[in-house]
Motif scaffolding. Structure first.
Motif, PDB file in Angstrom:
ATOM      1  N   PRO A   1       0.822  -1.217   0.000  1.00 16.22           N
ATOM      2  CA  PRO A   1       0.000   0.000   0.000  1.00 16.22           C
ATOM      3  C   PRO A   1       0.853   1.264   0.000  1.00 16.22           C
ATOM      4  O   PRO A   1       1.944   1.293   0.583  1.00 16.22           O
ATOM      5  CB  PRO A   1      -0.807  -0.130   1.303  1.00 16.22           C
ATOM      6  CG  PRO A   1       0.036  -0.998   2.181  1.00 16.22           C
ATOM      7  CD  PRO A   1       0.691  -1.981   1.256  1.00 16.22           C
ATOM      8  N   SER A   2       0.369   2.290  -0.715  1.00 22.99           N
ATOM      9  CA  SER A   2       0.948   3.641  -0.720  1.00 22.99           C
ATOM     10  C   SER A   2       2.317   3.744  -1.390  1.00 22.99           C
ATOM     11  O   SER A   2       2.930   4.815  -1.358  1.00 22.99           O
ATOM     12  CB  SER A   2       1.036   4.203   0.708  1.00 22.99           C
ATOM     13  OG  SER A   2      -0.256   4.214   1.315  1.00 22.99           O
ATOM     14  N   LEU A   3       2.798   2.664  -2.014  1.00 23.83           N
ATOM     15  CA  LEU A   3       4.088   2.724  -2.689  1.00 23.83           C
ATOM     16  C   LEU A   3       3.923   3.123  -4.157  1.00 23.83           C
ATOM     17  O   LEU A   3       2.835   3.018  -4.730  1.00 23.83           O
ATOM     18  CB  LEU A   3       4.803   1.370  -2.606  1.00 23.83           C
ATOM     19  CG  LEU A   3       5.231   0.911  -1.205  1.00 23.83           C
ATOM     20  CD1 LEU A   3       5.993  -0.404  -1.286  1.00 23.83           C
ATOM     21  CD2 LEU A   3       6.069   1.975  -0.496  1.00 23.83           C
ATOM     22  N   LEU A   4       5.004   3.575  -4.770  1.00 25.35           N
ATOM     23  CA  LEU A   4       4.999   3.958  -6.181  1.00 25.35           C
ATOM     24  C   LEU A   4       5.133   2.709  -7.051  1.00 25.35           C
ATOM     25  O   LEU A   4       5.867   1.776  -6.720  1.00 25.35           O
ATOM     26  CB  LEU A   4       6.152   4.914  -6.468  1.00 25.35           C
ATOM     27  CG  LEU A   4       6.120   6.244  -5.708  1.00 25.35           C
ATOM     28  CD1 LEU A   4       7.423   7.007  -5.921  1.00 25.35           C
ATOM     29  CD2 LEU A   4       4.935   7.095  -6.165  1.00 25.35           C
ATOM     30  N   ASP A   5       4.418   2.723  -8.194  1.00 25.67           N
ATOM     31  CA  ASP A   5       4.386   1.510  -9.008  1.00 25.67           C
ATOM     32  C   ASP A   5       4.193   1.848 -10.483  1.00 25.67           C
ATOM     33  O   ASP A   5       4.040   3.023 -10.869  1.00 25.67           O
ATOM     34  CB  ASP A   5       3.256   0.596  -8.512  1.00 25.67           C
ATOM     35  CG  ASP A   5       3.455  -0.870  -8.884  1.00 25.67           C
ATOM     36  OD1 ASP A   5       4.499  -1.210  -9.486  1.00 25.67           O
ATOM     37  OD2 ASP A   5       2.554  -1.677  -8.581  1.00 25.67           O
ATOM     38  N   ILE A   6       4.142   0.791 -11.293  1.00 25.03           N
ATOM     39  CA  ILE A   6       3.868   0.873 -12.726  1.00 25.03           C
ATOM     40  C   ILE A   6       2.625   1.732 -12.954  1.00 25.03           C
ATOM     41  O   ILE A   6       1.682   1.695 -12.154  1.00 25.03           O
ATOM     42  CB  ILE A   6       3.637  -0.554 -13.269  1.00 25.03           C
ATOM     43  CG1 ILE A   6       4.864  -1.434 -12.965  1.00 25.03           C
ATOM     44  CG2 ILE A   6       3.332  -0.543 -14.759  1.00 25.03           C
ATOM     45  CD1 ILE A   6       4.552  -2.918 -12.909  1.00 25.03           C
ATOM     46  N   THR A   7       2.572   2.464 -14.056  1.00 24.69           N
ATOM     47  CA  THR A   7       1.447   3.375 -14.316  1.00 24.69           C
ATOM     48  C   THR A   7       0.115   2.650 -14.208  1.00 24.69           C
ATOM     49  O   THR A   7      -0.821   3.122 -13.559  1.00 24.69           O
ATOM     50  CB  THR A   7       1.568   4.030 -15.705  1.00 24.69           C
ATOM     51  OG1 THR A   7       2.945   4.279 -16.013  1.00 24.69           O
ATOM     52  CG2 THR A   7       0.797   5.335 -15.748  1.00 24.69           C
ATOM     53  N   ALA A   8      -0.013   1.495 -14.862  1.00 28.28           N
ATOM     54  CA  ALA A   8      -1.216   0.671 -14.759  1.00 28.28           C
ATOM     55  C   ALA A   8      -0.811  -0.785 -14.947  1.00 28.28           C
ATOM     56  O   ALA A   8      -0.003  -1.097 -15.826  1.00 28.28           O
ATOM     57  CB  ALA A   8      -2.252   1.069 -15.807  1.00 28.28           C
ATOM     58  N   ALA A   9      -1.368  -1.675 -14.137  1.00 36.86           N
ATOM     59  CA  ALA A   9      -0.978  -3.085 -14.211  1.00 36.86           C
ATOM     60  C   ALA A   9      -2.040  -3.946 -13.551  1.00 36.86           C
ATOM     61  O   ALA A   9      -2.823  -3.475 -12.727  1.00 36.86           O
ATOM     62  CB  ALA A   9       0.380  -3.304 -13.548  1.00 36.86           C
ATOM     63  N   GLY A  10      -2.036  -5.226 -13.908  1.00 33.04           N
ATOM     64  CA  GLY A  10      -2.972  -6.141 -13.281  1.00 33.04           C
ATOM     65  C   GLY A  10      -2.853  -7.545 -13.828  1.00 33.04           C
ATOM     66  O   GLY A  10      -2.123  -7.805 -14.784  1.00 33.04           O
ATOM     67  N   HIS A  11      -3.579  -8.456 -13.205  1.00 32.52           N
ATOM     68  CA  HIS A  11      -3.579  -9.858 -13.610  1.00 32.52           C
ATOM     69  C   HIS A  11      -4.437 -10.066 -14.865  1.00 32.52           C
ATOM     70  O   HIS A  11      -5.487  -9.425 -15.014  1.00 32.52           O
ATOM     71  CB  HIS A  11      -4.136 -10.728 -12.488  1.00 32.52           C
ATOM     72  CG  HIS A  11      -3.263 -10.795 -11.282  1.00 32.52           C
ATOM     73  ND1 HIS A  11      -3.136  -9.756 -10.391  1.00 32.52           N
ATOM     74  CD2 HIS A  11      -2.454 -11.780 -10.815  1.00 32.52           C
ATOM     75  CE1 HIS A  11      -2.296 -10.103  -9.416  1.00 32.52           C
ATOM     76  NE2 HIS A  11      -1.865 -11.319  -9.655  1.00 32.52           N
TER      77      HIS A  11
END
Length: 203
Positions: free
Chosen positions: A57-67
């Motif tokens: 939670p609350s961390l920076l990540d890929i612009t959009a991603a998912g399974h």
């Protein structure tokens, strides 16, 4: 969400069947995911994961991603962009960066991903995104060269700017220095590979 059905694979990418999302991460099955990185001019756009997220939670990540679900193709994964960011992106406009396999283990959570990775060269203003609050709390941009230097460890902190939507719906500006510990802990090799592949597209 934990009951979503996902195709599972062995390490040689042979399909083994279907399992629930919860089982996939409990038993460490290899599974397919969709990653889409947004590049706007010389800035990389990153999402701030919702504080409601079970993982990271609350961390920076890929612009959009998912399974990718059991009945979906890789092209269907573009729905993640619409769901998380509220913008329509045609799959045909994405630049394929290849497939990256990696393993990440956090306690009992085992994430063996076969990541189908794409780049979207966009001119979208981040203020125009409509974020899925259960998934994404905010959007920031970072100068791509700074991002590169963070992951080759020539810099320990880089500046990100953007905004975050709080639980009460209020929007707050972000302008801060962040280090590697404020990113989702994908293996460092993943970030380095992404940087190399994006670099090839902007030279």
């Amino acid at each position: 969400m934990e009951t979503e059905q996902i195709k599972i694979f062995d390490q040689a990418r042979n399909e083994m069947g279907v399992a629930s999302r919860e089982e996939v991460h409990k038993k460490g099955y290899w599974h397919e995911v969709f990653h889409c990185w947004f590049l706007s001019h010389n800035d990389l756009l990153l999402q701030v994961r919702s504080e409601q997220k079970k993982e990271n939670p609350s961390l920076l990540d890929i612009t959009a991603a998912g399974h990718l679900l059991a009945d979906e193709t890789v092209a269907d994964g573009v729905r993640e962009v619409k769901e998380e960011l509220g913008v329509d992106v045609p799959f045909e406009e994405l630049v394929p960066l290849g497939i990256i396999e990696y393993c990440s283990i956090q306690g009992t959570y085992i994430d063996n991903e076969i990541a189908n990775v794409f780049l979207y060269k966009c001119h979208v203003e981040i203020k125009d995104f409509h974020l899925q609050k259960e998934e994404v709390a905010g959007i920031v941009k970072v100068y791509f060269n700074d991002f590169r230097q963070l992951w080759d460890e020539s810099k320990d902190v880089i500046r990100v700017t953007g905004y975050e939507i709080k639980a009460d719906g209020s929007k707050h500006s972000i302008d801060q220095l962040v280090g590697r510990d404020q990113f989702v802990p994908h293996p460092a090799g993943y970030y380095q590979t992404i940087i190399e592949k994006i670099d090839e597209q902007i030279k």
